[in-house]
Design a protein around this motif. Structure first.
Motif, PDB file in Angstrom:
ATOM      1  N   GLY A  24      45.283  21.561  23.913  1.00 28.63           N
ATOM      2  CA  GLY A  24      44.231  21.281  24.887  1.00 28.63           C
ATOM      3  C   GLY A  24      43.691  19.861  24.823  1.00 28.63           C
ATOM      4  O   GLY A  24      42.551  19.621  25.200  1.00 28.63           O
ATOM      5  N   LEU A  25      44.514  18.925  24.359  1.00 28.02           N
ATOM      6  CA  LEU A  25      44.065  17.542  24.224  1.00 28.02           C
ATOM      7  C   LEU A  25      44.595  16.682  25.359  1.00 28.02           C
ATOM      8  O   LEU A  25      45.788  16.713  25.664  1.00 28.02           O
ATOM      9  N   THR A  26      43.698  15.929  25.971  1.00 29.83           N
ATOM     10  CA  THR A  26      44.093  14.940  26.966  1.00 29.83           C
ATOM     11  C   THR A  26      43.494  13.596  26.575  1.00 29.83           C
ATOM     12  O   THR A  26      42.410  13.524  25.996  1.00 29.83           O
ATOM     13  N   LYS A  27      44.227  12.563  26.884  1.00 31.13           N
ATOM     14  CA  LYS A  27      43.803  11.207  26.536  1.00 31.13           C
ATOM     15  C   LYS A  27      42.421  10.918  27.115  1.00 31.13           C
ATOM     16  O   LYS A  27      42.147  11.237  28.270  1.00 31.13           O
ATOM     17  N   TYR A  28      41.572  10.336  26.308  1.00 32.75           N
ATOM     18  CA  TYR A  28      40.189   9.953  26.634  1.00 32.75           C
ATOM     19  C   TYR A  28      39.269  11.150  26.859  1.00 32.75           C
ATOM     20  O   TYR A  28      38.264  11.060  27.537  1.00 32.75           O
ATOM     21  N   GLN A  29      39.619  12.263  26.257  1.00 35.33           N
ATOM     22  CA  GLN A  29      38.765  13.454  26.286  1.00 35.33           C
ATOM     23  C   GLN A  29      37.590  13.230  25.334  1.00 35.33           C
ATOM     24  O   GLN A  29      37.768  12.772  24.214  1.00 35.33           O
ATOM     25  N   VAL A  30      36.390  13.558  25.789  1.00 31.51           N
ATOM     26  CA  VAL A  30      35.169  13.343  25.001  1.00 31.51           C
ATOM     27  C   VAL A  30      34.693  14.667  24.411  1.00 31.51           C
ATOM     28  O   VAL A  30      34.728  15.703  25.079  1.00 31.51           O
ATOM     29  N   PHE A  31      34.252  14.604  23.164  1.00 30.20           N
ATOM     30  CA  PHE A  31      33.727  15.774  22.460  1.00 30.20           C
ATOM     31  C   PHE A  31      32.296  15.485  22.039  1.00 30.20           C
ATOM     32  O   PHE A  31      32.015  14.406  21.517  1.00 30.20           O
TER      33      PHE A  31
END
Length: 95
Positions: free
Chosen positions: A27-34
């Motif tokens: 479930g990781l996409t580039k520039y994903q914020v947490f």
């Protein structure tokens, strides 16, 4: 009484950003914020591919990490390439 600026920033949840390649298995996409630290699925991805850990930074450090990833020969560029290779190989194994 109004909060000082340092009190306001310390009460905000920590924001991290992932700068690695897309890895839909986790479930990781580039520039994903947490917000509030690393979620479980990111920790699971790091267990599987330790290079991912070096591709996560505080949001205010994004520009520096992006520049280092884009600059050939840097440590961060090597992490990105290694993570990308690992992710691509894991995709091929599951076909």
């Amino acid at each position: 009484m109004a909060k000082s600026q340092s009190q306001e920033t310390s009460s905000k949840p920590e924001q991290l950003i992932y700068c690695g390649p897309n890895w839909l298995k986790h479930g990781l996409t580039k520039y994903q914020v947490f917000q509030g630290g690393k979620p479980f699925y990111l920790l699971e991805a790091i267990k599987e591919c330790s290079h991912i850990s070096g591709l996560v930074c505080l949001v205010n450090e994004l520009d520096a990490l992006r520049k280092n990833i884009e600059t050939k020969g840097t440590f961060e560029s090597g992490l990105y390439e290694a993570a990308e290779k690992f992710i691509n190989n894991s995709r091929k194994e599951h076909k």
